[in-house]
Design a protein around this motif. Structure first.
Motif, PDB file in Angstrom:
ATOM      1  N   GLU A 293       9.333 -19.169  26.596  1.00  0.00           N
ATOM      2  CA  GLU A 293      10.367 -18.920  27.601  1.00  0.00           C
ATOM      3  C   GLU A 293      10.349 -17.462  28.045  1.00  0.00           C
ATOM      4  O   GLU A 293      10.363 -16.557  27.232  1.00  0.00           O
ATOM      5  CB  GLU A 293      11.746 -19.271  27.029  1.00  0.00           C
ATOM      6  CG  GLU A 293      12.879 -19.134  28.033  1.00  0.00           C
ATOM      7  CD  GLU A 293      14.217 -19.605  27.469  1.00  0.00           C
ATOM      8  OE1 GLU A 293      15.045 -20.094  28.257  1.00  0.00           O
ATOM      9  OE2 GLU A 293      14.423 -19.480  26.249  1.00  0.00           O
ATOM     10  N   GLY A 294      10.311 -17.252  29.358  1.00  0.00           N
ATOM     11  CA  GLY A 294      10.376 -15.901  29.906  1.00  0.00           C
ATOM     12  C   GLY A 294       9.069 -15.471  30.536  1.00  0.00           C
ATOM     13  O   GLY A 294       8.092 -16.223  30.592  1.00  0.00           O
ATOM     14  N   ASP A 295       9.027 -14.225  31.035  1.00  0.00           N
ATOM     15  CA  ASP A 295       7.794 -13.741  31.648  1.00  0.00           C
ATOM     16  C   ASP A 295       6.802 -13.330  30.566  1.00  0.00           C
ATOM     17  O   ASP A 295       7.161 -12.927  29.469  1.00  0.00           O
ATOM     18  CB  ASP A 295       8.066 -12.604  32.639  1.00  0.00           C
ATOM     19  CG  ASP A 295       8.818 -11.436  32.026  1.00  0.00           C
ATOM     20  OD1 ASP A 295       9.934 -11.660  31.528  1.00  0.00           O
ATOM     21  OD2 ASP A 295       8.291 -10.306  32.040  1.00  0.00           O
ATOM     22  N   ILE A 296       5.526 -13.438  30.897  1.00  0.00           N
ATOM     23  CA  ILE A 296       4.447 -13.259  29.929  1.00  0.00           C
ATOM     24  C   ILE A 296       3.927 -11.821  29.987  1.00  0.00           C
ATOM     25  O   ILE A 296       3.518 -11.340  31.052  1.00  0.00           O
ATOM     26  CB  ILE A 296       3.292 -14.238  30.226  1.00  0.00           C
ATOM     27  CG1 ILE A 296       3.803 -15.680  30.159  1.00  0.00           C
ATOM     28  CG2 ILE A 296       2.138 -14.025  29.258  1.00  0.00           C
ATOM     29  CD1 ILE A 296       2.805 -16.709  30.701  1.00  0.00           C
ATOM     30  N   THR A 297       3.931 -11.147  28.849  1.00  0.00           N
ATOM     31  CA  THR A 297       3.397  -9.789  28.760  1.00  0.00           C
ATOM     32  C   THR A 297       2.561  -9.658  27.488  1.00  0.00           C
ATOM     33  O   THR A 297       2.647 -10.502  26.592  1.00  0.00           O
ATOM     34  CB  THR A 297       4.519  -8.731  28.720  1.00  0.00           C
ATOM     35  OG1 THR A 297       5.330  -8.948  27.559  1.00  0.00           O
ATOM     36  CG2 THR A 297       5.393  -8.809  29.963  1.00  0.00           C
ATOM     37  N   ILE A 310       7.821 -13.860  26.662  1.00  0.00           N
ATOM     38  CA  ILE A 310       6.669 -14.336  25.901  1.00  0.00           C
ATOM     39  C   ILE A 310       5.695 -13.179  25.720  1.00  0.00           C
ATOM     40  O   ILE A 310       5.170 -12.651  26.703  1.00  0.00           O
ATOM     41  CB  ILE A 310       5.967 -15.480  26.650  1.00  0.00           C
ATOM     42  CG1 ILE A 310       6.953 -16.604  26.961  1.00  0.00           C
ATOM     43  CG2 ILE A 310       4.787 -16.001  25.856  1.00  0.00           C
ATOM     44  CD1 ILE A 310       6.422 -17.610  27.979  1.00  0.00           C
ATOM     45  N   THR A 311       5.454 -12.770  24.489  1.00  0.00           N
ATOM     46  CA  THR A 311       4.475 -11.716  24.229  1.00  0.00           C
ATOM     47  C   THR A 311       3.283 -12.313  23.486  1.00  0.00           C
ATOM     48  O   THR A 311       3.421 -13.299  22.756  1.00  0.00           O
ATOM     49  CB  THR A 311       5.059 -10.562  23.392  1.00  0.00           C
ATOM     50  OG1 THR A 311       5.464 -11.065  22.110  1.00  0.00           O
ATOM     51  CG2 THR A 311       6.272  -9.961  24.087  1.00  0.00           C
ATOM     52  N   THR A 312       2.123 -11.692  23.664  1.00  0.00           N
ATOM     53  CA  THR A 312       0.897 -12.237  23.092  1.00  0.00           C
ATOM     54  C   THR A 312       0.992 -12.387  21.581  1.00  0.00           C
ATOM     55  O   THR A 312       0.747 -13.470  21.036  1.00  0.00           O
ATOM     56  CB  THR A 312      -0.301 -11.338  23.450  1.00  0.00           C
ATOM     57  OG1 THR A 312      -0.358 -11.174  24.867  1.00  0.00           O
ATOM     58  CG2 THR A 312      -1.597 -11.959  22.979  1.00  0.00           C
ATOM     59  N   ALA A 313       1.356 -11.297  20.874  1.00  0.00           N
ATOM     60  CA  ALA A 313       1.357 -11.331  19.412  1.00  0.00           C
ATOM     61  C   ALA A 313       2.325 -12.383  18.885  1.00  0.00           C
ATOM     62  O   ALA A 313       2.001 -13.150  17.972  1.00  0.00           O
ATOM     63  CB  ALA A 313       1.720  -9.953  18.857  1.00  0.00           C
ATOM     64  N   GLN A 314       3.521 -12.426  19.473  1.00  0.00           N
ATOM     65  CA  GLN A 314       4.531 -13.380  19.002  1.00  0.00           C
ATOM     66  C   GLN A 314       4.076 -14.813  19.246  1.00  0.00           C
ATOM     67  O   GLN A 314       4.215 -15.693  18.391  1.00  0.00           O
ATOM     68  CB  GLN A 314       5.865 -13.109  19.694  1.00  0.00           C
ATOM     69  CG  GLN A 314       6.979 -14.089  19.353  1.00  0.00           C
ATOM     70  CD  GLN A 314       7.185 -15.140  20.421  1.00  0.00           C
ATOM     71  OE1 GLN A 314       7.119 -14.834  21.610  1.00  0.00           O
ATOM     72  NE2 GLN A 314       7.430 -16.365  20.017  1.00  0.00           N
ATOM     73  N   MET A 315       3.496 -15.083  20.416  1.00  0.00           N
ATOM     74  CA  MET A 315       3.095 -16.446  20.749  1.00  0.00           C
ATOM     75  C   MET A 315       1.890 -16.890  19.925  1.00  0.00           C
ATOM     76  O   MET A 315       1.838 -18.038  19.459  1.00  0.00           O
ATOM     77  CB  MET A 315       2.785 -16.542  22.241  1.00  0.00           C
ATOM     78  CG  MET A 315       2.801 -17.954  22.779  1.00  0.00           C
ATOM     79  SD  MET A 315       4.436 -18.706  22.655  1.00  0.00           S
ATOM     80  CE  MET A 315       4.025 -20.427  22.854  1.00  0.00           C
ATOM     81  N   ASP A 341       1.467 -11.364  32.974  1.00  0.00           N
ATOM     82  CA  ASP A 341       0.187 -10.697  32.762  1.00  0.00           C
ATOM     83  C   ASP A 341      -0.946 -11.715  32.619  1.00  0.00           C
ATOM     84  O   ASP A 341      -0.865 -12.645  31.824  1.00  0.00           O
ATOM     85  CB  ASP A 341       0.275  -9.829  31.506  1.00  0.00           C
ATOM     86  CG  ASP A 341      -0.993  -9.044  31.270  1.00  0.00           C
ATOM     87  OD1 ASP A 341      -1.932  -9.602  30.666  1.00  0.00           O
ATOM     88  OD2 ASP A 341      -1.068  -7.882  31.704  1.00  0.00           O
ATOM     89  N   GLY A 342      -2.020 -11.518  33.393  1.00  0.00           N
ATOM     90  CA  GLY A 342      -3.125 -12.471  33.410  1.00  0.00           C
ATOM     91  C   GLY A 342      -3.890 -12.514  32.108  1.00  0.00           C
ATOM     92  O   GLY A 342      -4.271 -13.599  31.645  1.00  0.00           O
ATOM     93  N   ILE A 343      -4.134 -11.364  31.496  1.00  0.00           N
ATOM     94  CA  ILE A 343      -4.904 -11.328  30.248  1.00  0.00           C
ATOM     95  C   ILE A 343      -4.092 -11.924  29.106  1.00  0.00           C
ATOM     96  O   ILE A 343      -4.615 -12.673  28.271  1.00  0.00           O
ATOM     97  CB  ILE A 343      -5.335  -9.883  29.944  1.00  0.00           C
ATOM     98  CG1 ILE A 343      -6.302  -9.404  31.041  1.00  0.00           C
ATOM     99  CG2 ILE A 343      -5.984  -9.785  28.568  1.00  0.00           C
ATOM    100  CD1 ILE A 343      -6.659  -7.940  30.969  1.00  0.00           C
ATOM    101  N   ALA A 344      -2.803 -11.615  29.064  1.00  0.00           N
ATOM    102  CA  ALA A 344      -1.938 -12.198  28.041  1.00  0.00           C
ATOM    103  C   ALA A 344      -1.912 -13.718  28.185  1.00  0.00           C
ATOM    104  O   ALA A 344      -1.965 -14.455  27.186  1.00  0.00           O
ATOM    105  CB  ALA A 344      -0.528 -11.624  28.152  1.00  0.00           C
ATOM    106  N   SER A 345      -1.834 -14.198  29.420  1.00  0.00           N
ATOM    107  CA  SER A 345      -1.836 -15.640  29.667  1.00  0.00           C
ATOM    108  C   SER A 345      -3.114 -16.280  29.144  1.00  0.00           C
ATOM    109  O   SER A 345      -3.092 -17.372  28.550  1.00  0.00           O
ATOM    110  CB  SER A 345      -1.696 -15.926  31.166  1.00  0.00           C
ATOM    111  OG  SER A 345      -0.491 -15.403  31.678  1.00  0.00           O
TER     112      SER A 345
END
Length: 567
Positions: A293-297, A310-315, A341-345
């Motif tokens: 949930e939320g924007d991806i960073t 949504i953060t990379t490490a947490q997800m 963020d495209g790379i995080a996605s």
């Protein structure tokens, strides 16, 4: 010495507050669960956002009552209450609902499912608007006090453009993008919507409004044409709404309870929070319910706890926990995200594919799963969305501000010394050169091609088909189903049904949805390091819930147009 004493005092206060919280939490744990009386009415307060991910758990009674329930909480609660012989009725009190149209569909379908138990459902409205009334029409009876207002008058979309505002400050926003519908940057670079934006926004309004009319007509047993005619006369004072058949009676709350007690016997009231605590933990085959949930960073390297999206490490940590848990027999990835963020996605999609190879997985879309939010759904697993889910928006853009005019206004002078042809491509003291624009566009083209290829592979379509559906265009769930971008329409019930089929779990077999990430506690937030900068937090305070972190950090963004507000 003064600073030392101040620091010591603040530290002592922090320790005391922490100690009080620990003591109160221990006391509350020892108090046990609330009890449910034999002739009870469940009161469901639906207020605010109704999030997908559980809010921070605070073990203080006066604060607990302010905490909101999640979509999954209501799903569990209403199914338990429908089968609970102690619960004789359901009373809805929707107020100030800000949830999107997908979650409103979910809430309404859950209430409709509860009604199949034969137990009466009553809605009591206070200052209700379109969102609240939409949900309330699932009830058997709708009441409102005589002097209250029913603010049902249709829908509108608001699109804001700040190019001239920024221009007054000497700030010029520069973007490169792929996709003629990729209008997320337009609020910074234009003063009015493009024909493409108007096309998509009008399509969205038509879908939302048509669905609202259909839902009201069904709930109030009217013809859609009569509902449209009634809405055109709104908003309404109580007597007007009653005459048009939008309400069943004008009653004060105590009078409503009097009617219920008269027909069902004296009822004991229990609210959703108390009932949720009184419930026995579910028993059955475990299915992971993963919320994104939320924007991806990208977030911080070790950001295991995130309260900003949504953060990379947490997800990645969450997905790996599900992968390694042998007791979990399947997974539902629940997405509510406009992208980022495209790379995080891409990192998240990679790990989601690993999960899919280890556990039967279903993708369930909430209000929004667009751009990067759609990208992370491309595991190749079945996707279920609501008819009103915002999805698609397959496109990429890059942006940065040119602050030279602003610097000139405030008298700031900057000298840049660089080595390398494009070393100053992300400097902010002047416009991009043609060579820099081409460099960025070429990079974006690669990202866009990759996006289309990922979707084409996951959806088993050719590149040209997906490219024609891409171009940054937003689709609603019903359109997405028609275009092959999602597999089925529905909510949590449908997602559970689908994951049971894939995991070869019997249709009648009980399951337990295990939430990931687990509910955060106040201690998690007290001892976590924030990765949101002071600049970000100040901007967020000014402009509200928009993907600030994605925009501030820049990079290649897969982000849907977040400037549309439908009221």
């Amino acid at each position: 010495m003064g600073k030392f004493l101040l620091g010591f005092l603040i530290g002592m206060i922090f320790i005391v507050v922490l100690g009080v919280i620990v003591v109160i939490a221990a006391i509350r744990v020892g108090q046990g669960r609330p009890t449910v009386a034999s002739n009870s009415a469940l009161i469901l307060h639906l207020e605010g956002d109704i999030p997908e991910q559980a809010p921070v758990e605070v073990p203080l009674a006066f604060l607990e009552n302010q905490q909101t329930i999640t979509v999954l909480d209501t799903w569990r609660m209403l199914r338990d209450a429908a089968a609970d012989k102690r619960i004789k009725a359901l009373v809805l009190e929707p107020r100030d609902l800000t949830a999107g149209w997908g979650r409103l569909e979910e809430l309404r379908s859950e209430i409709a499912e509860f009604r199949k138990s034969g137990k009466p459902v009553t809605a009591f409205l206070r200052g209700a608007g379109m969102h609240e009334y939409y949900v309330a029409t699932a009830a058997d009876k709708i009441y409102m006090s005589p002097e209250d207002e029913l603010d049902v008058k249709g829908l509108r979309a608001e699109l804001f453009y700040v190019k001239d505002t920024l221009g007054k400050l000497g700030i010029n926003m520069e973007f490169e993008k792929i996709g003629r519908y990729k209008d997320a940057p337009d609020q910074f670079t234009r003063t009015s919507p493009t024909p493409e934006t108007l096309e998509v926004t009008n399509d969205m309004l038509d879908q939302y409004y048509g669905d609202a009319v259909s839902v009201i007509a069904e709930g109030r047993k009217k013809q859609p044409s009569d509902v449209r005619a009634a809405i055109d006369q709104g908003p309404f004072v109580g007597e007007q709404a009653l005459k048009l058949g939008l309400l069943d009676a004008l009653l004060y709350e105590d009078q409503m309870w009097g009617k219920l007690n008269s027909s069902l016997g004296t009822l004991t009231k229990i609210n959703e929070k108390s009932y949720s605590k009184a419930e026995t933990p579910g028993q059955g085959t475990k299915i992971a319910f993963i919320t994104a949930e939320g924007d991806i960073t990208r977030g911080g390297t070790n950001e295991d706890v995130s309260d900003t999206g949504i953060t990379t490490a947490q997800m990645l940590k969450t997905l790996r926990e599900v992968e390694s848990d042998s007791s979990i027999k399947g997974a539902i990835l629940r997405i509510d995200s406009p992208g980022g963020d495209g790379i995080a996605s891409d990192d998240i999609l990679h790990e989601a594919k690993v999960l899919s190879q280890k556990k039967p997985t279903i993708i369930s879309m909430s209000d929004v799963a667009a751009s990067g939010g759609y990208y992370i759904a491309m595991t190749g697993d079945p996707i279920v969305a609501y008819p009103n889910t915002i999805t698609g928006s397959i496109g990429v853009f890059y942006g940065r501000p040119d602050l030279k005019g602003f610097y000139d206004k405030i008298g700031l002078k900057e000298t840049i010394l660089s080595r390398g042809q494009f070393a100053d491509i992300d400097a902010l003291n002047g416009p991009l050169t043609e060579a820099q624009k081409k460099k960025l566009y070429d990079a974006i083209a690669i990202f866009y091609k990759d996006f289309v290829e990922r979707v084409a592979a996951a959806r088993k379509r050719d590149f040209a088909q997906i490219d024609s559906l891409g171009q940054g265009r937003v689709w609603l769930g019903e359109q997405a189903k028609h275009n092959g971008l999602v597999d089925d329409l529905g909510g949590l019930d449908r997602a559970v049904e689908m994951v049971k089929q894939r995991a070869k779990i019997g249709a009648a077999e009980k399951i337990t949805l295990v939430t990931y990430p687990p509910k955060k506690t106040v201690f998690d937030l007290l001892f976590k390091s924030s990765t949101e900068s002071e600049v970000e937090s100040r901007i967020r305070a000014l402009v509200g819930n928009v993907p600030i972190r994605s925009l501030v950090h820049g990079g290649m963004l897969r982000l849907m147009p977040f400037t549309v507000t439908v009221k």
